[in-house]
Design a protein around this motif. Structure first.
Motif, PDB file in Angstrom:
ATOM      1  N   GLY A  60      25.855 -59.862   9.725  1.00  0.00           N
ATOM      2  CA  GLY A  60      26.752 -59.783   8.582  1.00  0.00           C
ATOM      3  C   GLY A  60      27.291 -61.131   8.148  1.00  0.00           C
ATOM      4  N   VAL A  61      28.116 -61.744   9.025  1.00  0.00           N
ATOM      5  CA  VAL A  61      28.751 -63.028   8.721  1.00  0.00           C
ATOM      6  C   VAL A  61      28.468 -63.991   9.862  1.00  0.00           C
ATOM      7  CG1 VAL A  61      30.939 -64.209   8.264  1.00  0.00           C
ATOM      8  CG2 VAL A  61      30.582 -61.884   7.401  1.00  0.00           C
ATOM      9  N   ASN A  62      28.014 -65.208   9.552  1.00  0.00           N
ATOM     10  CA  ASN A  62      27.739 -66.214  10.583  1.00  0.00           C
ATOM     11  C   ASN A  62      28.606 -67.444  10.329  1.00  0.00           C
ATOM     12  OD1 ASN A  62      26.371 -67.435  12.812  1.00  0.00           O
ATOM     13  ND2 ASN A  62      25.200 -68.629  11.339  1.00  0.00           N
ATOM     14  N   ILE A  63      29.263 -67.923  11.390  1.00  0.00           N
ATOM     15  CA  ILE A  63      30.193 -69.043  11.286  1.00  0.00           C
ATOM     16  C   ILE A  63      29.683 -70.186  12.139  1.00  0.00           C
ATOM     17  CG2 ILE A  63      32.592 -69.762  11.625  1.00  0.00           C
ATOM     18  CD1 ILE A  63      33.204 -66.647  11.706  1.00  0.00           C
ATOM     19  N   LYS A  64      29.485 -71.357  11.528  1.00  0.00           N
ATOM     20  CA  LYS A  64      29.102 -72.548  12.281  1.00  0.00           C
ATOM     21  C   LYS A  64      30.371 -73.333  12.597  1.00  0.00           C
ATOM     22  CE  LYS A  64      24.519 -72.618  10.254  1.00  0.00           C
ATOM     23  NZ  LYS A  64      23.471 -73.403   9.587  1.00  0.00           N
ATOM     24  N   ALA A  65      30.613 -73.638  13.888  1.00  0.00           N
ATOM     25  CA  ALA A  65      31.969 -73.889  14.362  1.00  0.00           C
ATOM     26  C   ALA A  65      32.561 -75.261  14.104  1.00  0.00           C
ATOM     27  CB  ALA A  65      32.034 -73.597  15.861  1.00  0.00           C
ATOM     28  N   LEU A  66      31.803 -76.321  14.004  1.00  0.00           N
ATOM     29  CA  LEU A  66      32.417 -77.651  13.931  1.00  0.00           C
ATOM     30  C   LEU A  66      32.037 -78.404  12.673  1.00  0.00           C
ATOM     31  CD1 LEU A  66      32.285 -79.058  17.551  1.00  0.00           C
ATOM     32  CD2 LEU A  66      34.295 -78.627  16.178  1.00  0.00           C
ATOM     33  N   PRO A  67      32.997 -79.027  11.955  1.00  0.00           N
ATOM     34  CA  PRO A  67      34.433 -78.731  12.095  1.00  0.00           C
ATOM     35  C   PRO A  67      34.729 -77.309  11.652  1.00  0.00           C
ATOM     36  CG  PRO A  67      34.037 -80.156  10.204  1.00  0.00           C
ATOM     37  CD  PRO A  67      32.727 -80.031  10.913  1.00  0.00           C
ATOM     38  N   ALA A  68      35.777 -76.726  12.182  1.00  0.00           N
ATOM     39  CA  ALA A  68      35.995 -75.287  12.055  1.00  0.00           C
ATOM     40  C   ALA A  68      36.146 -74.835  10.606  1.00  0.00           C
ATOM     41  CB  ALA A  68      37.244 -74.895  12.832  1.00  0.00           C
ATOM     42  N   PRO A  69      35.350 -73.837  10.186  1.00  0.00           N
ATOM     43  CA  PRO A  69      35.584 -73.236   8.861  1.00  0.00           C
ATOM     44  C   PRO A  69      36.860 -72.395   8.890  1.00  0.00           C
ATOM     45  CG  PRO A  69      33.410 -72.667   9.757  1.00  0.00           C
ATOM     46  CD  PRO A  69      34.219 -73.221  10.873  1.00  0.00           C
ATOM     47  N   LYS A  70      37.351 -72.038   7.718  1.00  0.00           N
ATOM     48  CA  LYS A  70      38.486 -71.129   7.601  1.00  0.00           C
ATOM     49  C   LYS A  70      37.981 -69.827   6.989  1.00  0.00           C
ATOM     50  CE  LYS A  70      41.936 -74.796   7.017  1.00  0.00           C
ATOM     51  NZ  LYS A  70      43.007 -75.351   6.152  1.00  0.00           N
ATOM     52  N   LEU A  71      38.267 -68.724   7.639  1.00  0.00           N
ATOM     53  CA  LEU A  71      37.765 -67.431   7.170  1.00  0.00           C
ATOM     54  C   LEU A  71      38.888 -66.403   7.215  1.00  0.00           C
ATOM     55  CD1 LEU A  71      35.523 -65.415   6.376  1.00  0.00           C
ATOM     56  CD2 LEU A  71      35.046 -65.153   8.825  1.00  0.00           C
ATOM     57  N   LYS A  72      39.069 -65.726   6.083  1.00  0.00           N
ATOM     58  CA  LYS A  72      40.009 -64.614   6.014  1.00  0.00           C
ATOM     59  C   LYS A  72      39.233 -63.374   5.594  1.00  0.00           C
ATOM     60  CE  LYS A  72      44.233 -62.960   3.748  1.00  0.00           C
ATOM     61  NZ  LYS A  72      45.293 -63.263   2.753  1.00  0.00           N
ATOM     62  N   MET A  73      39.263 -62.355   6.447  1.00  0.00           N
ATOM     63  CA  MET A  73      38.524 -61.116   6.167  1.00  0.00           C
ATOM     64  C   MET A  73      39.492 -59.940   6.198  1.00  0.00           C
ATOM     65  SD  MET A  73      35.039 -61.600   8.427  1.00  0.00           S
ATOM     66  CE  MET A  73      34.569 -59.902   8.050  1.00  0.00           C
ATOM     67  N   THR A  74      39.512 -59.169   5.108  1.00  0.00           N
ATOM     68  CA  THR A  74      40.425 -58.031   5.018  1.00  0.00           C
ATOM     69  C   THR A  74      39.706 -56.837   4.403  1.00  0.00           C
ATOM     70  OG1 THR A  74      42.248 -59.593   4.640  1.00  0.00           O
ATOM     71  CG2 THR A  74      42.676 -57.266   4.184  1.00  0.00           C
ATOM     72  N   ASN A  75      39.769 -55.700   5.076  1.00  0.00           N
ATOM     73  CA  ASN A  75      39.259 -54.425   4.549  1.00  0.00           C
ATOM     74  C   ASN A  75      37.781 -54.482   4.155  1.00  0.00           C
ATOM     75  OD1 ASN A  75      41.789 -53.063   4.743  1.00  0.00           O
ATOM     76  ND2 ASN A  75      42.465 -54.107   2.883  1.00  0.00           N
ATOM     77  N   ASN A  76      36.974 -55.192   4.924  1.00  0.00           N
ATOM     78  CA  ASN A  76      35.529 -55.218   4.675  1.00  0.00           C
ATOM     79  C   ASN A  76      34.822 -54.195   5.549  1.00  0.00           C
ATOM     80  OD1 ASN A  76      35.191 -57.823   2.941  1.00  0.00           O
ATOM     81  ND2 ASN A  76      36.530 -58.453   4.622  1.00  0.00           N
ATOM     82  N   HIS A  77      33.675 -53.739   5.073  1.00  0.00           N
ATOM     83  CA  HIS A  77      32.832 -52.825   5.850  1.00  0.00           C
ATOM     84  C   HIS A  77      31.513 -53.540   6.146  1.00  0.00           C
ATOM     85  CE1 HIS A  77      30.928 -48.541   6.278  1.00  0.00           C
ATOM     86  NE2 HIS A  77      31.092 -49.148   7.442  1.00  0.00           N
ATOM     87  N   ILE A  78      31.287 -53.860   7.418  1.00  0.00           N
ATOM     88  CA  ILE A  78      30.090 -54.612   7.831  1.00  0.00           C
ATOM     89  C   ILE A  78      29.296 -53.704   8.767  1.00  0.00           C
ATOM     90  CG2 ILE A  78      29.254 -56.713   8.960  1.00  0.00           C
ATOM     91  CD1 ILE A  78      31.931 -58.024   8.234  1.00  0.00           C
ATOM     92  N   TYR A  79      28.097 -53.294   8.331  1.00  0.00           N
ATOM     93  CA  TYR A  79      27.401 -52.253   9.090  1.00  0.00           C
ATOM     94  C   TYR A  79      25.875 -52.342   8.933  1.00  0.00           C
ATOM     95  CZ  TYR A  79      27.095 -49.955   4.498  1.00  0.00           C
ATOM     96  OH  TYR A  79      26.845 -49.675   3.178  1.00  0.00           O
ATOM     97  N   ASN A  80      25.188 -51.760   9.908  1.00  0.00           N
ATOM     98  CA  ASN A  80      23.719 -51.624   9.891  1.00  0.00           C
ATOM     99  C   ASN A  80      23.000 -52.962   9.694  1.00  0.00           C
ATOM    100  OD1 ASN A  80      23.816 -48.889  10.338  1.00  0.00           O
ATOM    101  ND2 ASN A  80      23.552 -48.318   8.196  1.00  0.00           N
ATOM    102  N   ASN A  81      23.545 -54.023  10.272  1.00  0.00           N
ATOM    103  CA  ASN A  81      22.871 -55.318  10.232  1.00  0.00           C
ATOM    104  C   ASN A  81      22.063 -55.517  11.511  1.00  0.00           C
ATOM    105  OD1 ASN A  81      24.064 -56.609   7.705  1.00  0.00           O
ATOM    106  ND2 ASN A  81      25.911 -55.977   8.804  1.00  0.00           N
ATOM    107  N   ASN A  82      20.920 -56.183  11.386  1.00  0.00           N
ATOM    108  CA  ASN A  82      20.057 -56.420  12.547  1.00  0.00           C
ATOM    109  C   ASN A  82      20.539 -57.685  13.258  1.00  0.00           C
ATOM    110  OD1 ASN A  82      17.979 -56.253  14.388  1.00  0.00           O
ATOM    111  ND2 ASN A  82      16.540 -57.357  13.089  1.00  0.00           N
TER     112      ASN A  82
END
Length: 508
Positions: free
Chosen positions: A424-446
């Protein structure tokens, strides 16, 4: 390579194989369904000449009983062709059949190795250039092949590379044949044609060399995606509303104020090309194709009127990118973006802030990419079909995701599912990204619903600066350092529904 092949061919001087060759050798004019090759069962006698293995020839005779993949091919025709060739055919066109002894199996394996070398690893220019470390070059080409096989490079990008490689080989053969057909001193026209063909080859050669450099494959295509400057505002700061519809009616503009400046276009690209900062593009239901969405440099709003499923915008398959933004503020509303053939992410935010509101993103290649320093807001939208993660955050990026559906991403990858983690969502850590997730539906991903790519040793110096650690730059990063880095991520996740993802919900 010649020495390797010769040693294997000494194991057995006769064996059965299938001679697979170009149908044009047998059929000058053929109007039926395409035939990939003509295959004839032959007995092979190995007495190769010791020069480059691509020029090896072996003596063959038709094996009894006569057998071919072409049901009605006349035996007399095959015999006649072989007699013209003096029963000698290129060795790499012959494939040993199964069920023979171990020595023949070893020969078959050696032939596959050589075919792979010449089909994928060898380049014609290798013998023309001075390469100080040829083994490292071959290793990069093998890594490229592995990236294609395991899906690290998405299928559309892999197809683009293979197409470029095939085009290069085809153009080189065309040049050689053209030169061979010049019997006397070339005319001016013939000389010009030779140079044209040569420069086509040089251009393709340059593209292939870019592919071989792993650093240039880090993200998407290898040339700048934004090729035009910002226009800024019009003189006198006029703002125009661009209506995109096949036919314009009074109903379309009845809700606009009387002093609104209007332009009507039946082509989306013409509307985008006419925009200045501050303009709005209003798209009415229909199917549109756009190349200029990959050139968003000015602050504009692009919105659909009606049901978002009825406002369909497709990419142009011949282009590398679909939607790419470098503007300070760009907003897309109430649209369906359908990716077809492009190799970059369906939406790439290179810099500035892009907003997607109430949109459907049907990916074919990679998903939404937010590059370092860029910001993306997605609300009430749907992302599906990406070959990697649905949303990919590069180091130092910012993303706000609210009330979205992200599903069935990474399902088209060719890699073994046991190795597949992006979902669904991939975050590469350095330098740290900023992510705000609210009321999302993440499903059936391989893969995982949300995954964080942990930093490796190559990021140690960056991590040291970020965390004000006093360790020397040569010290090895340890688990404690990784934990601090992961804790330093600015992630805010509230009321999200993450379920039915093949690897799990969240991976840190």
């Amino acid at each position: 390579m010649s020495k390797y092949l010769l040693e294997k061919l000494k194991l057995r001087d006769k064996w059965l194989g299938v001679w697979k060759t170009n149908p044009e050798l047998f059929f000058v004019k053929y109007e039926g369904p395409p035939i990939p090759f003509v295959g004839i069962l032959v007995e092979v006698t190995c007495r190769p000449h010791q020069n480059s293995s691509s020029c090896f020839e072996v003596t063959v005779s038709v094996a009894e009983p006569f057998s071919s993949n072409i049901a009605n091919i006349p035996r007399d025709l095959v015999d006649g062709i072989l007699e013209e060739m003096e029963h000698s055919v290129p060795l790499l066109e012959v494939y040993p059949i199964e069920g023979q002894d171990a020595d023949t199996w070893d020969i078959a394996l050696a032939l596959e190795v050589v075919r792979f070398f010449y089909d994928f690893l060898w380049r014609d220019w290798d013998s023309e250039e001075n390469c100080e470390n040829y083994s490292a070059l071959i290793e990069e080409r093998i890594n490229l092949w592995c990236d294609i096989q395991d899906g690290t490079i998405p299928a559309p990008i892999a197809q683009r590379f293979k197409k470029t490689l095939e085009e290069y080989k085809k153009k080189r053969v065309e040049l050689i044949e053209y030169q061979n057909n010049i019997k006397e001193d070339p005319s001016t026209a013939e000389t010009i044609e030779c140079w044209k063909k040569y420069y086509e080859i040089v251009m393709l050669c340059g593209l292939l060399k870019m592919w071989e450099d792993l650093r240039l494959r880090a993200h998407g295509p290898f040339s700048p995606r934004i090729l035009r400057r910002r226009k800024g505002k019009r003189d006198f700061e006029e703002i125009v509303t661009h209506i995109v519809a096949k036919v314009m009616t009074t109903d379309m503009v009845k809700d606009l104020s009387s002093d609104t400046l209007l332009q009507q276009h039946d082509d989306l690209d013409l509307a985008l090309d006419s925009c200045y900062s501050g303009d709005t593009v209003v798209i009415f239901p229909g199917e549109y194709q756009s190349a200029n969405l990959a050139l968003l440099t000015d602050d504009i709003i692009i919105k659909g009127v009606g049901k978002r499923e009825e406002i369909m915008i497709t990419s142009k398959p011949s282009h590398d990118s679909f939607v790419v933004s470098k503007a300070d503020k760009v907003k897309l509303m109430n649209l369906s973006l359908i990716q077809q053939g492009t190799v970059d992410g369906i939406v790439v935010v290179e810099s500035g802030h892009m907003t997607l509101e109430n949109c459907v993103l049907k990916c074919e290649g990679t998903g939404v990419c937010v590059l370092t320093g860029a910001t993306l807001t997605i609300t009430d939208s749907e992302i599906t079909g990406a070959q990697g993660a649905g949303v990919e955050l590069y180091p130092g990026s910012i993303a706000i995701l609210e009330r979205n559906e992200i599903h069935h991403c990474n399902n088209l990858r060719t890699s073994d599912s046991s190795e597949s983690t992006l979902g669904g969502v991939n975050i590469k850590a350095l330098p740290a990204p900023k992510l705000k997730m609210t009321n999302n539906h993440i499903y059936n991903n391989n893969g995982y619903g949300v995954s964080t790519l942990q930093p490796t040793e190559q990021f140690f110096i960056v991590a040291e600066e970020a965390l004000n650690e006093g360790a020397a730059s040569g010290d090895k990063i340890d688990d404690k350092m990784i934990c601090k880095i992961m804790q330093n991520l600015n992630l805010e996740m509230n009321n999200n529904k993450i379920e039915a993802n093949s690897k799990g919900d969240i991976r840190h």
